[in-house]
Scaffold this motif. Structure first.
Motif, PDB file in Angstrom:
ATOM      1  N   ILE A 133       0.964  -1.126  -0.014  1.00 42.82           N
ATOM      2  CA  ILE A 133       0.014   0.031  -0.048  1.00 42.82           C
ATOM      3  C   ILE A 133       0.942   1.191  -0.074  1.00 42.82           C
ATOM      4  CG2 ILE A 133      -1.634   1.353   1.349  1.00 42.82           C
ATOM      5  CD1 ILE A 133      -2.732  -1.437   2.183  1.00 42.82           C
ATOM      6  N   PHE A 134       1.866   1.302   0.945  1.00 35.26           N
ATOM      7  CA  PHE A 134       3.010   2.543   0.976  1.00 35.26           C
ATOM      8  C   PHE A 134       3.437   2.569  -0.652  1.00 35.26           C
ATOM      9  CE2 PHE A 134       3.040   2.534   5.534  1.00 35.26           C
ATOM     10  CZ  PHE A 134       3.279   3.962   5.620  1.00 35.26           C
ATOM     11  N   GLN A 135       3.841   1.466  -1.119  1.00 34.51           N
ATOM     12  CA  GLN A 135       4.415   1.561  -2.565  1.00 34.51           C
ATOM     13  C   GLN A 135       3.375   2.181  -3.537  1.00 34.51           C
ATOM     14  OE1 GLN A 135       5.460  -2.301  -3.896  1.00 34.51           O
ATOM     15  NE2 GLN A 135       6.847  -1.406  -5.756  1.00 34.51           N
ATOM     16  N   LEU A 136       2.213   1.646  -3.486  1.00 32.63           N
ATOM     17  CA  LEU A 136       1.164   2.078  -4.289  1.00 32.63           C
ATOM     18  C   LEU A 136       0.747   3.538  -4.287  1.00 32.63           C
ATOM     19  CD1 LEU A 136      -1.245  -0.927  -4.208  1.00 32.63           C
ATOM     20  CD2 LEU A 136       0.108  -0.142  -6.190  1.00 32.63           C
ATOM     21  N   LYS A 137       0.966   4.085  -3.034  1.00 38.90           N
ATOM     22  CA  LYS A 137       0.303   5.454  -2.714  1.00 38.90           C
ATOM     23  C   LYS A 137       1.730   6.369  -2.656  1.00 38.90           C
ATOM     24  CE  LYS A 137      -3.498   3.888  -1.594  1.00 38.90           C
ATOM     25  NZ  LYS A 137      -4.752   3.764  -2.121  1.00 38.90           N
ATOM     26  N   LEU A 138       2.667   5.894  -2.851  1.00 38.31           N
ATOM     27  CA  LEU A 138       3.855   6.995  -2.928  1.00 38.31           C
ATOM     28  C   LEU A 138       4.475   6.824  -4.347  1.00 38.31           C
ATOM     29  CD1 LEU A 138       5.856   5.738   0.361  1.00 38.31           C
ATOM     30  CD2 LEU A 138       4.716   8.078  -0.024  1.00 38.31           C
ATOM     31  N   LYS A 139       4.069   6.101  -5.163  1.00 43.60           N
ATOM     32  CA  LYS A 139       4.592   5.750  -6.429  1.00 43.60           C
ATOM     33  C   LYS A 139       4.798   7.141  -7.226  1.00 43.60           C
ATOM     34  CE  LYS A 139       1.201   3.786  -9.175  1.00 43.60           C
ATOM     35  NZ  LYS A 139       0.314   2.539  -9.049  1.00 43.60           N
ATOM     36  N   GLU A 140       3.837   7.946  -7.205  1.00 42.40           N
ATOM     37  CA  GLU A 140       3.956   9.250  -8.008  1.00 42.40           C
ATOM     38  C   GLU A 140       4.323  10.548  -7.180  1.00 42.40           C
ATOM     39  OE1 GLU A 140       0.084   9.042  -9.782  1.00 42.40           O
ATOM     40  OE2 GLU A 140       0.752   7.727 -11.202  1.00 42.40           O
ATOM     41  N   LYS A 141       5.055  10.360  -6.082  1.00 45.24           N
ATOM     42  CA  LYS A 141       5.473  11.319  -5.246  1.00 45.24           C
ATOM     43  C   LYS A 141       7.131  11.671  -5.555  1.00 45.24           C
ATOM     44  CE  LYS A 141       1.705  11.600  -2.301  1.00 45.24           C
ATOM     45  NZ  LYS A 141       0.844  12.990  -2.079  1.00 45.24           N
ATOM     46  N   PRO A 142       7.429  12.913  -5.245  1.00 47.61           N
ATOM     47  CA  PRO A 142       8.801  13.225  -5.404  1.00 47.61           C
ATOM     48  C   PRO A 142       9.407  12.747  -3.919  1.00 47.61           C
ATOM     49  CG  PRO A 142       7.478  15.027  -4.944  1.00 47.61           C
ATOM     50  CD  PRO A 142       6.643  13.997  -5.023  1.00 47.61           C
ATOM     51  N   LEU A 143      10.439  11.507  -4.054  1.00 48.15           N
ATOM     52  CA  LEU A 143      10.531  11.016  -2.751  1.00 48.15           C
ATOM     53  C   LEU A 143      12.042  11.037  -2.957  1.00 48.15           C
ATOM     54  CD1 LEU A 143       8.674   7.625  -2.783  1.00 48.15           C
ATOM     55  CD2 LEU A 143       8.209   9.697  -1.750  1.00 48.15           C
ATOM     56  N   SER A 144      12.668  10.955  -1.645  1.00 51.33           N
ATOM     57  CA  SER A 144      14.047  11.120  -1.649  1.00 51.33           C
ATOM     58  C   SER A 144      14.386   9.382  -1.376  1.00 51.33           C
ATOM     59  CB  SER A 144      14.611  11.911  -0.005  1.00 51.33           C
ATOM     60  OG  SER A 144      14.345  11.146   0.928  1.00 51.33           O
ATOM     61  N   SER A 145      15.932   9.258  -1.457  1.00 49.88           N
ATOM     62  CA  SER A 145      16.205   8.060  -1.709  1.00 49.88           C
ATOM     63  C   SER A 145      16.172   7.151  -0.383  1.00 49.88           C
ATOM     64  CB  SER A 145      17.529   7.970  -2.349  1.00 49.88           C
ATOM     65  OG  SER A 145      18.383   8.661  -1.790  1.00 49.88           O
ATOM     66  N   ASP A 146      16.038   7.815   0.656  1.00 47.95           N
ATOM     67  CA  ASP A 146      16.289   7.185   1.863  1.00 47.95           C
ATOM     68  C   ASP A 146      14.617   6.434   2.522  1.00 47.95           C
ATOM     69  OD1 ASP A 146      14.669   9.299   2.372  1.00 47.95           O
ATOM     70  OD2 ASP A 146      15.633   9.742   4.673  1.00 47.95           O
ATOM     71  N   ILE A 147      13.799   6.431   1.431  1.00 45.67           N
ATOM     72  CA  ILE A 147      12.860   5.661   1.974  1.00 45.67           C
ATOM     73  C   ILE A 147      12.723   4.285   2.116  1.00 45.67           C
ATOM     74  CG2 ILE A 147      10.213   5.383   1.209  1.00 45.67           C
ATOM     75  CD1 ILE A 147      10.673   8.096   1.550  1.00 45.67           C
ATOM     76  N   SER A 148      12.615   3.626   3.195  1.00 40.42           N
ATOM     77  CA  SER A 148      12.394   2.197   3.197  1.00 40.42           C
ATOM     78  C   SER A 148      10.768   1.763   3.524  1.00 40.42           C
ATOM     79  CB  SER A 148      13.477   1.566   4.793  1.00 40.42           C
ATOM     80  OG  SER A 148      12.749   0.509   4.931  1.00 40.42           O
ATOM     81  N   LEU A 149      10.320   1.235   2.395  1.00 40.42           N
ATOM     82  CA  LEU A 149       8.990   0.633   2.483  1.00 40.42           C
ATOM     83  C   LEU A 149       8.797  -0.342   3.706  1.00 40.42           C
ATOM     84  CD1 LEU A 149       8.100  -0.025  -1.080  1.00 40.42           C
ATOM     85  CD2 LEU A 149       7.476   2.070   0.418  1.00 40.42           C
ATOM     86  N   GLU A 150       9.721  -1.319   4.014  1.00 39.86           N
ATOM     87  CA  GLU A 150       9.929  -2.368   5.061  1.00 39.86           C
ATOM     88  C   GLU A 150       9.792  -1.626   6.451  1.00 39.86           C
ATOM     89  OE1 GLU A 150      12.982  -4.991   4.109  1.00 39.86           O
ATOM     90  OE2 GLU A 150      12.622  -5.896   6.128  1.00 39.86           O
ATOM     91  N   ILE A 151      10.544  -0.489   6.554  1.00 39.96           N
ATOM     92  CA  ILE A 151      10.557   0.230   7.807  1.00 39.96           C
ATOM     93  C   ILE A 151       9.040   0.731   8.099  1.00 39.96           C
ATOM     94  CG2 ILE A 151      11.433   2.118   9.487  1.00 39.96           C
ATOM     95  CD1 ILE A 151      14.130   1.138   8.077  1.00 39.96           C
ATOM     96  N   LEU A 152       8.673   1.508   7.068  1.00 41.77           N
ATOM     97  CA  LEU A 152       7.232   1.988   7.050  1.00 41.77           C
ATOM     98  C   LEU A 152       6.085   0.977   7.432  1.00 41.77           C
ATOM     99  CD1 LEU A 152       7.197   4.379   3.850  1.00 41.77           C
ATOM    100  CD2 LEU A 152       7.401   5.075   6.351  1.00 41.77           C
ATOM    101  N   ALA A 153       6.218  -0.334   6.752  1.00 45.75           N
ATOM    102  CA  ALA A 153       5.358  -1.078   7.106  1.00 45.75           C
ATOM    103  C   ALA A 153       5.356  -1.526   8.599  1.00 45.75           C
ATOM    104  CB  ALA A 153       5.486  -2.098   6.068  1.00 45.75           C
TER     105      ALA A 153
END
Ligand code: ATP
Length: 268
Positions: A194-214
């Protein structure tokens, strides 16, 4: 026309790809709804009954409406979301007429997925005082549902409720909402998706960890996660406007937003 909610759904189509997790539910919908719709001949050959609807239940915000909409997207059907409370009318006989209009509109625009939210509202046992109003409406609903053959009618029914124990038991018999499916809060993997799907069109920095968010969002519904992302985005935008310095959405922004958002499935 007093059913304002019965508008054809126009925004961009969503499909199962947009739904995180819920794999076994996708399989059930596939077998119960999509396959009979796509290949009615196969089901006729095997004398397999088609028809009846699926009743989704579970805590709010975990994707009941979303997966119903995605089901429509999968088969290129029109999606008609209906809140039972919008059908109710104290005027004698009007609720039944409203319900009939809903089915009529959905039939006229086939293929259709007709989605009834708050099916528990029809559970008249909850408010005996209302039973005079509810009984005829429940009966109309049952009659309408039983007249549908998913395989040949191209009209699919999905119901949803947060309170399955309040749903009138007459709805749970064959040919009606005969499949009761739990839509659980997203597990670790689903949250990651869900994080991946909802973040995919945002301007993101490279430190994003989907695993930690989950990991940090146990008990958060899909809707909660959407709120987290909204809040983080809003905070970053506010900062950009205040400082006049553009930057990307980072991990810290999301973690902060998680702390500020109360998970909603704990209470259910
Ligand atoms: P309610 O019981 O309050 O009607 P619901 O179960 O129908 O809630 P939805 O309206 O489907 O919940 O979900 C709210 C929003 O959360 C959706 O529009 C969607 O963007 C997001 N969402 C929820 N679950 C998921 C999921 N599994 N995958 C992707 N998005 C999800």
């Amino acid at each position: 026309d007093n059913i304002s909610s019965l508008k054809q759904y126009q925004p961009k189509t969503v499909t199962f790809q947009d739904v995180g997790g819920l794999d076994s539910l996708k399989k059930t919908i596939n077998m119960k709804i999509i396959k009979p719709f796509m290949d009615p001949g196969l089901f006729t050959k095997f004398r397999k009954k088609t028809g009846g609807g699926i009743l989704l239940f579970g805590p709010p915000g975990c994707g009941k409406t979303f997966i119903a909409k995605a089901t429509a997207g999968e088969i290129g059907a029109n999606f008609f979301p209906v809140h039972i409370s919008d059908i109710l009318d104290p005027f004698f006989g009007q609720s039944e007429r409203n319900l009939h209009d809903v089915f009529k509109t959905a039939r006229a625009n086939r293929p259709s997925v007709l989605f009834f939210d708050e099916v528990d509202t029809l559970g008249y046992s909850r408010s005996k005082a209302n039973s005079d109003i509810m009984r005829p409406l429940i009966d109309s609903m049952l009659t309408e549902m039983e007249s549908i053959d998913t395989g040949t009618d191209n009209l699919l029914i999905i119901g949803a409720t947060n309170m399955p124990w309040d749903v009138d038991s007459a709805f749970k018999r064959p040919g009606r909402f005969d499949k009761l499916v739990f839509v659980p809060p997203p597990d670790m993997e689903a949250r990651q998706t869900i994080f991946q799907l909802k973040l995919k069109e945002k301007p993101l920095s490279s430190d994003i960890s989907l695993e930690i968010l989950a990991t940090k969002t146990e008990y958060y519904s899909g809707a909660d996660i959407e709120n987290v992302i909204e809040l983080a985005t809003e905070n970053v935008l506010t900062e950009i406007m205040e400082t006049n310095q553009e930057r990307l959405i980072g991990m810290e922004d999301l973690l902060y937003a998680i702390e500020e958002t109360i998970p909603s499935t704990l209470e259910w």
